[in-house]
Design an enzyme around this catalytic site. Structure first.
Site, short mmCIF file in Angstrom:
data_model
loop_
_atom_site.label_atom_id
_atom_site.label_comp_id
_atom_site.label_asym_id
_atom_site.label_seq_id
_atom_site.Cartn_x
_atom_site.Cartn_y
_atom_site.Cartn_z
N ASP A 96 37.28 36.64 40.61
CA ASP A 96 37.70 37.38 39.40
C ASP A 96 38.54 36.46 38.50
O ASP A 96 39.75 36.46 38.61
CB ASP A 96 38.49 38.63 39.81
N GLU B 100 42.51 38.49 30.03
CA GLU B 100 41.86 39.79 30.27
C GLU B 100 42.75 40.68 31.11
O GLU B 100 42.86 41.89 30.89
CB GLU B 100 40.51 39.60 30.97
N HIS C 240 42.24 40.88 43.48
CA HIS C 240 43.62 40.68 43.02
C HIS C 240 44.56 40.38 44.19
O HIS C 240 45.71 40.82 44.21
CB HIS C 240 44.13 41.89 42.23
ZN LIG Z 1 38.42 40.48 36.05
#
Ligand SMILES: [Zn+2]
Length: 253
Positions: A66, A99, A198
């Protein structure tokens, strides 16, 4: 990244801006952001296919999936597009900043277009909510029948039910801001092994190479089809229902 794009004969452009997002009460979110945009020019363009991935990550994770999956997929798609026959439509690769913090980077991109911009544009956004598994297409914009049709070359995991569920969730991605700006498109993510999302496990040791290959194949196939169609027709198409049956993606208006 810019060097890699320049080596392909492309001309990366930096989009710089200061964005502010009003928060609750007296707090505001603000940041200076730097996006990179690069255009693979079409031979007879009817609009733009806009491929988007974000270059930032969160403090709690290295961001190998990510959005390293998205960024590396875009770099490889840029290489393939510059080595094959030129696409009909312009294909724009947008690498966004920030983002994870209020989608500030993509907001700067939207502002850079200006209010008068009426280019027909279809977005393919690349995200990750985990480090493994197949590419999932979990969100569409309006006129989805023309968009889902473009997935036939390499169908992802997708049902219109998940798109409806996601529509009701508070999670935002860059695609959220692009939709608010009036664009339509498709949102993709790898979602397996979501405990790494995350988290410290979002590193190169945990990202499955097969997931990178699948996300890249899926988005490349969709980009090929959309870059060959008349994008002015997309807004005339209806919404669709779709679901997987084995290797096929079934759809009807
Ligand atoms: Zn992302």
């Amino acid at each position: 990244m810019r060097d890699r794009l320049s080596d392909l004969g492309l001309k990366p452009v930096e989009i710089e801006g200061t964005e502010t997002v009003p928060g609750d009460g007296a707090s505001h979110l603000a940041g200076r952001v730097h996006d990179i945009s690069v255009t693979v020019p079409g031979r007879s363009s009817t609009g733009q296919v806009l491929l988007v991935a974000h270059t930032d990550s969160v403090l709690t994770g290295p961001g190998a999936s990510d959005d390293g999956l998205g960024v590396s997929s875009l770099l490889e798609i840029a290489r393939i597009l510059t080595q094959g026959p030129r696409p009909r439509n312009d294909v724009v690769l947008l690498f966004t900043d920030s983002e994870e913090t209020g989608q500030l980077g993509v907001r700067a991109y939207v502002h850079s277009l200006g209010k008068a911009d009426e280019t027909p544009r279809v977005v393919l956004n690349l995200e990750a909510r985990g480090t493994a598994g197949r590419a999932v297409m979990f969100e569409t914009g309006d006129h989805s029948s023309a968009l889902v049709k473009a997935l036939g070359g390499h169908p992802p995991v997708a049902t219109s039910l998940s798109a409806e569920v996601y529509r009701r969730l508070p999670n935002d991605t860059d695609f959220t801001q692009l939709r608010k700006a009036g664009m339509t498109g498709l949102n993709f993510a790898v979602i397996g092994d979501s405990a790494d999302y995350h988290a410290p496990g979002d590193d190169l040791a945990h990202v499955h190479p097969g997931s990178l290959q699948d996300l890249g194949d899926t988005v490349l196939a969709a980009a090929h089809r959309l870059s060959a169609t008349d994008l002015r027709d997309v807004t005339r198409s209806s919404d669709a229902t779709w679901f997987n049956v084995g290797p096929l993606l079934v759809r009807y208006p």
